[in-house]
Design an enzyme around this catalytic site. Structure first.
Site: not given
Length: 256
Positions: A41, A153
């Site tokens: 991320s 994610d």
């Protein structure tokens, strides 16, 4: 294992990930060098910009001057509320070659494969799509489609991706920006979701911690929301001051 190959692992964590820049600045000042970077991320984005030759201060300037959330476009679908167009534009501007192989350091990016229910580690091919996939918070952004697979994610399953580079490195430094501290009772939907995600990603980071020779985890970050992007410089300062106060160059000497 390469005797002289050193790795840096940067966790996800939303706005808290800006602390990575302060940590990197401190390590740069001590002359600590890395050949491999692995990130999830925001950690993957910071790692990519750093691996492309940008200094921590330059990355902080870019982040501070880019009002990412204000320029995000609504997706209006059942799969997510926002699109990552603004992040895409920022990455295209600063990493125009869009290639893992063109980076000056080796980079690995973790993303979650929704269909297979496992982590995919990208380290070759097109770079920007992998970074977007790694940063796609489920429920907030549309999943990223790559070669017929939906990705979200990377922090959902591997928020501190030390595993994919551990065997290649003789020394690994992990930077984790999601310390869990006691908090008051959650009072709204966002705070419940944020707290739940933090607990979940900390759970999947436990094994990764043991793979790091040095773990840097500024506790002051626990008081700051993952959504407080406007505090980028303060967060970077927390990372810098914590590293300088709790470590010395000798803590990393085995990698020189």
């Amino acid at each position: 294992m390469n005797e002289h190959s050193n790795g840096l692992v940067l966790s996800g964590g939303g706005a808290r990930g800006f602390a990575h820049l302060g940590v990197l600045k401190a390590l740069d000042e001590w002359g600590i060098k890395f050949q491999h970077i692995s990130g999830t991320s925001v950690g993957a984005i910071v790692g990519a910009l750093y691996a492309n030759g940008m200094s921590p201060d330059a990355i902080l300037d870019v982040i501070s001057q880019t009002r990412i959330f204000r320029s995000m476009r609504p997706a209006w679908t059942l799969r997510g509320l926002l699109r990552l167009d603004a992040v895409h534009a920022l990455l295209e501007k600063h990493i125009p070659h869009n290639s893992f192989s063109a980076l000056t350091l080796n980079l690995t990016v973790a993303a979650t494969d929704l269909q297979a229910g496992r982590t995919t580690y990208f380290n070759s091919g097109a770079l920007i799509p992998a970074l977007l996939a790694s940063s796609c918070v489920p429920g907030m952004f549309n999943p990223i489609e790559l070669n017929g697979t939906s990705y979200v994610d990377g922090g959902i399953m591997d928020n501190l991706p030390a595993f994919p580079i551990r065997k290649q490195c003789s020394f690994v430094v992990g930077v984790h920006c999601n310390p869990i501290i006691p908090v008051k009772q959650a009072t709204n939907f966002r705070s419940v979701i944020e707290r739940t995600l933090l607990l979940a990603i900390n759970g999947n980071s436990n094994g990764s911690r043991s793979l790091c020779d040095v773990l840097i985890e500024p506790q002051a970050l626990g008081t700051i929301s993952t959504f407080q992007l406007a505090r980028a410089r303060e967060l970077a300062s927390i990372g810098y001051e914590y590293t300088k106060a709790n470590f010395t160059p000798e803590d990393f000497k085995t990698q020189q």
